[in-house]
Design an enzyme around this catalytic site. Structure first.
Site, PDB file in Angstrom:
ATOM      1  N   SER A 122       0.776  -1.232   0.000  1.00  0.00           N
ATOM      2  CA  SER A 122       0.000   0.000   0.000  1.00  0.00           C
ATOM      3  C   SER A 122       0.815   1.294   0.000  1.00  0.00           C
ATOM      4  O   SER A 122       0.666   2.152   0.876  1.00  0.00           O
ATOM      5  CB  SER A 122      -0.954  -0.021   1.185  1.00  0.00           C
ATOM      6  OG  SER A 122      -2.121   0.582   0.785  1.00  0.00           O
ATOM      7  N   SER A 123       1.631   1.417  -1.017  1.00  0.00           N
ATOM      8  CA  SER A 123       2.355   2.676  -1.184  1.00  0.00           C
ATOM      9  C   SER A 123       1.377   3.819  -1.427  1.00  0.00           C
ATOM     10  O   SER A 123       1.624   4.955  -1.007  1.00  0.00           O
ATOM     11  CB  SER A 123       3.322   2.559  -2.358  1.00  0.00           C
ATOM     12  OG  SER A 123       2.646   2.080  -3.492  1.00  0.00           O
ATOM     13  N   ASP A 168      -6.109   0.106   4.476  1.00  0.00           N
ATOM     14  CA  ASP A 168      -4.762   0.613   4.209  1.00  0.00           C
ATOM     15  C   ASP A 168      -4.584   2.012   4.786  1.00  0.00           C
ATOM     16  O   ASP A 168      -3.572   2.321   5.426  1.00  0.00           O
ATOM     17  CB  ASP A 168      -4.493   0.661   2.707  1.00  0.00           C
ATOM     18  CG  ASP A 168      -4.707  -0.688   2.049  1.00  0.00           C
ATOM     19  OD1 ASP A 168      -4.835  -1.683   2.782  1.00  0.00           O
ATOM     20  OD2 ASP A 168      -4.755  -0.738   0.817  1.00  0.00           O
TER      21      ASP A 168
HETATM   22  C1  GLA Z   1      -6.350  -3.490  -0.900  1.00  0.00           C
HETATM   23  C2  GLA Z   1      -7.412  -2.481  -0.481  1.00  0.00           C
HETATM   24  C3  GLA Z   1      -7.863  -2.708   0.953  1.00  0.00           C
HETATM   25  C4  GLA Z   1      -8.227  -4.157   1.202  1.00  0.00           C
HETATM   26  C5  GLA Z   1      -7.128  -5.091   0.679  1.00  0.00           C
HETATM   27  C6  GLA Z   1      -7.526  -6.543   0.766  1.00  0.00           C
HETATM   28  O1  GLA Z   1      -5.163  -3.276  -0.182  1.00  0.00           O
HETATM   29  O2  GLA Z   1      -6.941  -1.173  -0.613  1.00  0.00           O
HETATM   30  O3  GLA Z   1      -8.942  -1.849   1.262  1.00  0.00           O
HETATM   31  O4  GLA Z   1      -9.480  -4.470   0.652  1.00  0.00           O
HETATM   32  O5  GLA Z   1      -6.804  -4.808  -0.666  1.00  0.00           O
HETATM   33  O6  GLA Z   1      -7.673  -6.916   2.083  1.00  0.00           O
END
Ligand code: GLA
Length: 380
Positions: A122-123, A168
Site C-alpha cells: 500500500s504505497s 490501508d
Molecule cells: C487493498 C485495499 C484494501 C483491502 C485489501 C484486501 O489493499 O486497498 O482496502 O481491501 O486490498 O484486504
C-alpha cells in the site's frame, strides 16, 4: 531520503519546508474483509513516503516526485486534475479535504518513498495519508484521524478508480510502532495489539509480479460480495454487509446467486471468523494456530476468491515444504507478496530455499523484506 528531498526542494523552490511522513502496511490476517464490514489486522511498517511541504501563497500546487523524476503543477478545482497517476493521489487528497470544509491553498512539495510499488504494501495509502495529515496540519483543518483515513479512501474511489476498503489508510494513519491493530470495519472500533512473537519472525517475500487490471478485478470482487449480501438480505434484513451473514444463510441463496458470487462470499464469511480466531490465539501466544489460519486464508484467496497467482501459490508451497508456521498472499492480491510467520531457527534455510527454488522456476529471486512494525502518519 530526507537529505535528497531537502536538496531537491531547495533547488526547486529556494527555501525550506516542513517534513511529514507516513507508512505502508502489512496485514496479519483479514483480507478483502474491510469493504464487507468485517475485521482486519494490519500494522504500519518502516517503509513509507516522506514529503517536504511549504505553502506558496498561490492557488497552485507545485509537486516533484523524486522517484518518478517528474514535476507537475495543478490547480485546486475539480477540472484541474493532473494526468499523471501519481499526482492524482495528491490532487485527490486536496479535493477530498476541500469537500470536508478544509481551506486549502497552493503549496510547493517534493516527496519520495521506499515502499516497494505493487508489492501489496500500500504505497498509495502511504502517499495519501502523508498529504492528508500534512494538509490538515498546515491549513488547520481540524479533521479527525478517521476522516483523514477516509480522505485517502475517497481519493482512491473518486480519482484513482479503486473501490477499496478502509484498511490501508486506517493502518497508515493510526499505525503505532510495535503494535498491530484489529479494526472492526463496520463499527470502526479498534484495538492495538502489541506484537512481539517470541521465537518467530514476520517476513515478506515479494514475487515482484504485478498484474495488469488488478483494480478492475478488485472492483469486481467487491461487486460479487455486494450481490451476495443483497440476496441474503432478502431473507435476513439485518444483513447490512457480508460480515453479518452466517454460512447457512449463504447456503439458502446458493441457487439464486452465481457460483462465482457464492465462492467469493464463502471466502469472506470464513475470513471474518479467522481474524477473531487469530486474536484469540494471539492472546494465548499460540502461534501455531495463527499460522494455520494464515494457510487457510491463502487457500481461500487462491481457490475461492481467486486473487492469488501461480508465483504466489508457489511461494506458499515452498513455505509449507520448509515447515514455515504460516504463509499467505498479503493485501489485495494479483501479485505482490506473501507474508510468512517463521520460527527463528528456520528463517535462514527458508529464505535460502525460497530464493533458489523461485529463481530456478521464474528466472529471478523474490525480494525479502523483514517486517518492522512502525509509526503511521506524523510530522517529523
Ligand atoms: C487493498 C485495499 C484494501 C483491502 C485489501 C484486501 O489493499 O486497498 O482496502 O481491501 O486490498 O484486504
Amino acid at each position: 531520503m530526507k537529505t535528497k528531498i531537502a536538496e531537491k526542494f531547495k533547488t526547486l523552490f529556494g527555501e525550506d519546508g516542513d517534513f511529514f511522513a507516513s507508512a505502508g502496511r502489512i496485514n496479519l490476517i483479514g483480507e478483502h474483509t474491510d469493504y464487507n464490514g468485517g475485521y482486519v489486522f494490519p500494522g504500519a511498517v518502516d517503509k513509507g513516503i516522506m514529503a517536504e511541504i511549504k505553502l506558496n501563497g498561490t492557488d497552485k500546487v507545485h509537486v516533484y516526485s523524486l522517484d518518478m523524476d517528474e514535476y507537475v503543477e495543478f490547480g485546486l478545482n475539480e477540472e484541474d486534475a493532473p494526468a499523471q497517476s501519481w499526482a492524482r493521489y495528491i490532487f485527490g487528497v486536496c479535493r477530498e479535504t476541500i469537500k470536508r470544509g478544509g481551506k486549502i491553498a497552493g503549496f510547493d512539495t517534493v516527496f519520495a518513498g521506499d515502499v516497494p510499488l505493487g508489492a501489496g504494501m500500500s504505497s498509495s495509502a502511504a502517499l495519501e495519508s502523508t498529504y492528508a495529515f500534512a494538509l490538515n496540519y498546515l491549513f488547520d483543518c481540524n479533521i479527525d484521524k478517521f476522516e483523514l483515513a477516509r480522505i485517502g479512501q475517497s481519493t482512491e474511489h473518486n480519482y484513482c478508480g479503486v473501490k477499496c476498503g478502509i484498511m490501508d489508510q486506517f493502518a497508515s494513519v493510526f499505525g503505532k510502532a510495535g503494535n498491530l491493530m484489529r479494526l472492526d470495519c463496520k463499527t470502526m472500533e479498534y484495538k492495538y495489539y502489541p506484537f512481539h512473537p517470541e521465537g518467530y519472525r514476520l517476513v515478506l517475500l515479494d514475487s515482484v509480479v504485478k498484474h495488469e487490471l488488478a483494480s478492475s478485478a478488485y472492483n469486481k470482487r467487491r461487486e460479487s460480495c455486494e450481490r451476495a449480501a443483497a440476496a441474503i438480505r432478502k431473507n435476513h434484513p439485518e444483513v447490512e454487509f457480508l460480515r453479518d451473514a452466517r454460512m447457512e444463510w449463504l447456503e439458502e441463496v446458493r441457487t439464486v446467486i452465481s457460483e462465482e458470487d457464492y465462492m467469493r462470499a464463502e471466502y469472506v464469511i470464513d475470513e471474518v471468523q479467522r481474524v477473531l480466531d487469530v486474536c484469540d490465539a494471539l492472546e494465548k501466544d499460540d502461534y501455531e494456530t495463527v499460522g494455520k489460519k494464515m494457510y487457510e486464508t491463502h487457500y481461500g484467496m487462491s481457490r475461492l476468491y481467486e486473487v492469488s497467482c501461480e508465483e504466489l501459490d508457489y511461494l506458499n508451497d515452498i513455505a509449507k515444504e520448509c515447515g514455515v508456521t504460516g504463509s499467505r498472499v498479503m493485501g489485495g492480491g494479483f501479485g505482490g507478496c506473501t507474508i510468512n510467520l517463521v520460527r527463528n531457527e528456520l528463517y535462514d534455510s527458508f529464505i535460502e530455499k525460497a530464493k533458489k527454488a523461485f529463481s530456478e522456476k521464474y528466472g529471478h529471486e523474490p525480494k525479502v523484506y523483514d517486517v518492522v512494525i512502525s509509526d503511521g502518519a506524523r510530522k517529523l
